[in-house]
Design a protein around this motif. Structure first.
Motif, PDB file in Angstrom:
ATOM      1  N   ASN A 198       0.829  -1.201   0.000  1.00  0.00           N
ATOM      2  CA  ASN A 198       0.000   0.000   0.000  1.00  0.00           C
ATOM      3  C   ASN A 198       0.870   1.260   0.000  1.00  0.00           C
ATOM      4  O   ASN A 198       0.861   2.056   0.929  1.00  0.00           O
ATOM      5  CB  ASN A 198      -0.966  -0.022   1.193  1.00  0.00           C
ATOM      6  N   ASP A 199       1.635   1.392  -1.083  1.00  0.00           N
ATOM      7  CA  ASP A 199       2.474   2.566  -1.298  1.00  0.00           C
ATOM      8  C   ASP A 199       1.616   3.747  -1.728  1.00  0.00           C
ATOM      9  O   ASP A 199       0.465   3.576  -2.151  1.00  0.00           O
ATOM     10  CB  ASP A 199       3.503   2.302  -2.409  1.00  0.00           C
ATOM     11  N   ARG A 200       2.212   4.920  -1.702  1.00  0.00           N
ATOM     12  CA  ARG A 200       1.532   6.125  -2.169  1.00  0.00           C
ATOM     13  C   ARG A 200       1.099   5.942  -3.615  1.00  0.00           C
ATOM     14  O   ARG A 200       1.850   5.403  -4.425  1.00  0.00           O
ATOM     15  CB  ARG A 200       2.476   7.311  -2.044  1.00  0.00           C
ATOM     16  N   TRP A 201      -0.122   6.341  -3.907  1.00  0.00           N
ATOM     17  CA  TRP A 201      -0.778   6.325  -5.221  1.00  0.00           C
ATOM     18  C   TRP A 201      -1.310   4.957  -5.625  1.00  0.00           C
ATOM     19  O   TRP A 201      -1.892   4.827  -6.693  1.00  0.00           O
ATOM     20  CB  TRP A 201       0.106   6.885  -6.345  1.00  0.00           C
ATOM     21  N   THR A 202      -1.128   3.913  -4.817  1.00  0.00           N
ATOM     22  CA  THR A 202      -1.710   2.615  -5.169  1.00  0.00           C
ATOM     23  C   THR A 202      -3.198   2.618  -4.844  1.00  0.00           C
ATOM     24  O   THR A 202      -3.677   3.406  -4.030  1.00  0.00           O
ATOM     25  CB  THR A 202      -1.019   1.443  -4.446  1.00  0.00           C
ATOM     26  N   ILE A 203      -3.924   1.710  -5.506  1.00  0.00           N
ATOM     27  CA  ILE A 203      -5.359   1.548  -5.272  1.00  0.00           C
ATOM     28  C   ILE A 203      -5.587   0.165  -4.676  1.00  0.00           C
ATOM     29  O   ILE A 203      -4.977  -0.821  -5.114  1.00  0.00           O
ATOM     30  CB  ILE A 203      -6.178   1.764  -6.558  1.00  0.00           C
ATOM     31  N   SER A 204      -6.427   0.118  -3.651  1.00  0.00           N
ATOM     32  CA  SER A 204      -6.720  -1.124  -2.929  1.00  0.00           C
ATOM     33  C   SER A 204      -8.219  -1.250  -2.726  1.00  0.00           C
ATOM     34  O   SER A 204      -8.956  -0.272  -2.808  1.00  0.00           O
ATOM     35  CB  SER A 204      -6.042  -1.112  -1.552  1.00  0.00           C
ATOM     36  N   MET A 205      -8.637  -2.458  -2.400  1.00  0.00           N
ATOM     37  CA  MET A 205     -10.047  -2.707  -2.111  1.00  0.00           C
ATOM     38  C   MET A 205     -10.356  -2.389  -0.657  1.00  0.00           C
ATOM     39  O   MET A 205      -9.621  -2.787   0.242  1.00  0.00           O
ATOM     40  CB  MET A 205     -10.410  -4.165  -2.397  1.00  0.00           C
ATOM     41  N   ALA A 206     -11.452  -1.671  -0.450  1.00  0.00           N
ATOM     42  CA  ALA A 206     -11.968  -1.443   0.901  1.00  0.00           C
ATOM     43  C   ALA A 206     -12.755  -2.686   1.311  1.00  0.00           C
ATOM     44  O   ALA A 206     -13.301  -3.395   0.461  1.00  0.00           O
ATOM     45  CB  ALA A 206     -12.866  -0.211   0.913  1.00  0.00           C
ATOM     46  N   ARG A 207     -12.782  -2.940   2.605  1.00  0.00           N
ATOM     47  CA  ARG A 207     -13.497  -4.114   3.122  1.00  0.00           C
ATOM     48  C   ARG A 207     -13.846  -3.888   4.573  1.00  0.00           C
ATOM     49  O   ARG A 207     -13.415  -2.917   5.177  1.00  0.00           O
ATOM     50  CB  ARG A 207     -12.639  -5.366   2.959  1.00  0.00           C
ATOM     51  N   THR A 208     -14.607  -4.807   5.132  1.00  0.00           N
ATOM     52  CA  THR A 208     -14.910  -4.772   6.565  1.00  0.00           C
ATOM     53  C   THR A 208     -13.814  -5.552   7.295  1.00  0.00           C
ATOM     54  O   THR A 208     -12.781  -5.886   6.705  1.00  0.00           O
ATOM     55  CB  THR A 208     -16.283  -5.417   6.847  1.00  0.00           C
ATOM     56  N   SER A 209     -14.060  -5.901   8.537  1.00  0.00           N
ATOM     57  CA  SER A 209     -13.081  -6.696   9.284  1.00  0.00           C
ATOM     58  C   SER A 209     -12.955  -8.112   8.727  1.00  0.00           C
ATOM     59  O   SER A 209     -11.972  -8.797   8.996  1.00  0.00           O
ATOM     60  CB  SER A 209     -13.440  -6.734  10.769  1.00  0.00           C
ATOM     61  N   ASP A 210     -13.945  -8.547   7.945  1.00  0.00           N
ATOM     62  CA  ASP A 210     -13.863  -9.844   7.263  1.00  0.00           C
ATOM     63  C   ASP A 210     -12.963  -9.665   6.044  1.00  0.00           C
ATOM     64  O   ASP A 210     -13.292  -8.890   5.144  1.00  0.00           O
ATOM     65  CB  ASP A 210     -15.262 -10.296   6.833  1.00  0.00           C
ATOM     66  N   PRO A 211     -11.812 -10.353   5.986  1.00  0.00           N
ATOM     67  CA  PRO A 211     -10.884 -10.160   4.873  1.00  0.00           C
ATOM     68  C   PRO A 211     -11.496 -10.396   3.491  1.00  0.00           C
ATOM     69  O   PRO A 211     -11.090  -9.768   2.516  1.00  0.00           O
ATOM     70  CB  PRO A 211      -9.774 -11.177   5.150  1.00  0.00           C
ATOM     71  N   ASP A 212     -12.479 -11.277   3.399  1.00  0.00           N
ATOM     72  CA  ASP A 212     -13.083 -11.605   2.107  1.00  0.00           C
ATOM     73  C   ASP A 212     -14.427 -10.893   1.907  1.00  0.00           C
ATOM     74  O   ASP A 212     -15.375 -11.469   1.388  1.00  0.00           O
ATOM     75  CB  ASP A 212     -13.269 -13.122   1.985  1.00  0.00           C
ATOM     76  N   SER A 213     -14.500  -9.625   2.287  1.00  0.00           N
ATOM     77  CA  SER A 213     -15.767  -8.891   2.216  1.00  0.00           C
ATOM     78  C   SER A 213     -15.776  -7.760   1.179  1.00  0.00           C
ATOM     79  O   SER A 213     -16.777  -7.051   1.057  1.00  0.00           O
ATOM     80  CB  SER A 213     -16.112  -8.316   3.592  1.00  0.00           C
ATOM     81  N   ALA A 214     -14.698  -7.575   0.429  1.00  0.00           N
ATOM     82  CA  ALA A 214     -14.639  -6.476  -0.543  1.00  0.00           C
ATOM     83  C   ALA A 214     -15.648  -6.687  -1.659  1.00  0.00           C
ATOM     84  O   ALA A 214     -15.822  -7.803  -2.160  1.00  0.00           O
ATOM     85  CB  ALA A 214     -13.239  -6.356  -1.124  1.00  0.00           C
ATOM     86  N   THR A 215     -16.315  -5.597  -2.042  1.00  0.00           N
ATOM     87  CA  THR A 215     -17.259  -5.645  -3.167  1.00  0.00           C
ATOM     88  C   THR A 215     -16.868  -4.572  -4.184  1.00  0.00           C
ATOM     89  O   THR A 215     -16.025  -4.814  -5.027  1.00  0.00           O
ATOM     90  CB  THR A 215     -18.720  -5.479  -2.692  1.00  0.00           C
ATOM     91  N   SER A 216     -17.437  -3.385  -4.086  1.00  0.00           N
ATOM     92  CA  SER A 216     -17.189  -2.338  -5.080  1.00  0.00           C
ATOM     93  C   SER A 216     -16.309  -1.201  -4.573  1.00  0.00           C
ATOM     94  O   SER A 216     -15.698  -0.492  -5.371  1.00  0.00           O
ATOM     95  CB  SER A 216     -18.519  -1.736  -5.553  1.00  0.00           C
ATOM     96  N   GLN A 217     -16.238  -1.013  -3.265  1.00  0.00           N
ATOM     97  CA  GLN A 217     -15.508   0.141  -2.751  1.00  0.00           C
ATOM     98  C   GLN A 217     -14.007  -0.060  -2.796  1.00  0.00           C
ATOM     99  O   GLN A 217     -13.494  -1.143  -2.533  1.00  0.00           O
ATOM    100  CB  GLN A 217     -15.952   0.455  -1.323  1.00  0.00           C
ATOM    101  N   PHE A 218     -13.325   1.025  -3.127  1.00  0.00           N
ATOM    102  CA  PHE A 218     -11.866   1.027  -3.255  1.00  0.00           C
ATOM    103  C   PHE A 218     -11.331   2.285  -2.582  1.00  0.00           C
ATOM    104  O   PHE A 218     -12.068   3.218  -2.285  1.00  0.00           O
ATOM    105  CB  PHE A 218     -11.468   1.014  -4.733  1.00  0.00           C
ATOM    106  N   PHE A 219     -10.026   2.297  -2.353  1.00  0.00           N
ATOM    107  CA  PHE A 219      -9.394   3.522  -1.853  1.00  0.00           C
ATOM    108  C   PHE A 219      -8.065   3.714  -2.556  1.00  0.00           C
ATOM    109  O   PHE A 219      -7.427   2.763  -3.002  1.00  0.00           O
ATOM    110  CB  PHE A 219      -9.231   3.517  -0.327  1.00  0.00           C
ATOM    111  N   ILE A 220      -7.691   4.976  -2.662  1.00  0.00           N
ATOM    112  CA  ILE A 220      -6.396   5.352  -3.230  1.00  0.00           C
ATOM    113  C   ILE A 220      -5.537   5.833  -2.071  1.00  0.00           C
ATOM    114  O   ILE A 220      -5.945   6.716  -1.306  1.00  0.00           O
ATOM    115  CB  ILE A 220      -6.539   6.440  -4.310  1.00  0.00           C
ATOM    116  N   ASN A 221      -4.366   5.232  -1.937  1.00  0.00           N
ATOM    117  CA  ASN A 221      -3.435   5.604  -0.873  1.00  0.00           C
ATOM    118  C   ASN A 221      -2.784   6.939  -1.210  1.00  0.00           C
ATOM    119  O   ASN A 221      -2.136   7.076  -2.241  1.00  0.00           O
ATOM    120  CB  ASN A 221      -2.352   4.529  -0.708  1.00  0.00           C
TER     121      ASN A 221
END
Length: 186
Positions: free
Chosen positions: A99-122
């Motif tokens: 998760n370096d600067r400018w990378t994009i990752s999936m947002a999720r809940t505390s459940d590691p396998d819960s990502a759907t559509s939300q993402f974040f840019i570091n």
């Protein structure tokens, strides 16, 4: 015959054969172009592309912005209504990307396998979000290759709390449309 095989091999290994898909988020604050890494996060990239192709992201906002940390989007309308999503995907935080600067990752809940559509840019160097022994991380699946100034501008907008949501930009940053293209792998 040998020359034809050699030519075929060269064409197969050419930069065009190694192209990674790109997605451009056309927002009310400018364009953010993201190179995706399907070789490192195939499930995550395909999930993101399915949402992009379907028009799901259009009309969504960057609903969370934490200074020098992240901007987050991909799930809420301008009225802060959560959009219905497809089923969650498997977490691919074990792909070697950080998760370096400018990378994009999936947002999720505390459940590691819960990502759907939300993402974040570091916006900062967020190595605390990486996978560690005994703890799943947040799956990096691409990097902003153009539009870092747009990301920075969004991150610098004043924020407030709306209902249960904190760090909501006071000025709405809307994804107006998404375009998909290619760029050469680096």
């Amino acid at each position: 015959m040998v020359n034809r095989l050699f030519l075929l091999l060269l064409l197969t290994l050419s930069p065009l054969a190694l192209a990674n898909p790109t997605v451009t988020l056309h927002t009310t604050h400018g364009d953010i172009r993201i190179e995706l890494y399907p070789d490192k996060a195939p499930i995550t990239v395909e999930n993101f592309l399915q949402y992009a192709r379907s028009g799901f992201f259009e009309g969504t906002i960057f609903h969370r912005s934490i200074r020098r940390f992240v901007i987050q989007g991909g799930g809420f309308t301008v009225d802060l209504e959560e959009k219905p999503t497809r089923d969650p995907i498997k977490n691919e935080s074990d792909n070697g990307l950080t998760n370096d600067r400018w990378t994009i990752s999936m947002a999720r809940t505390s459940d590691p396998d819960s990502a759907t559509s939300q993402f974040f840019i570091n916006v900062g160097l967020n190595l605390s979000l990486d996978r560690r022994a005994g703890r799943e991380g947040y799956a990096v699946f691409g990097k902003v290759i153009d539009g870092q100034s747009v990301v920075r501008d969004i991150n610098n907008l004043p924020t407030h709390t709306v209902g249960f949501m904190r760090d909501v930009p006071k000025e709405k940053v809307v994804v107006e449309r998404v375009s998909i293209g290619e760029t050469n792998a680096q």
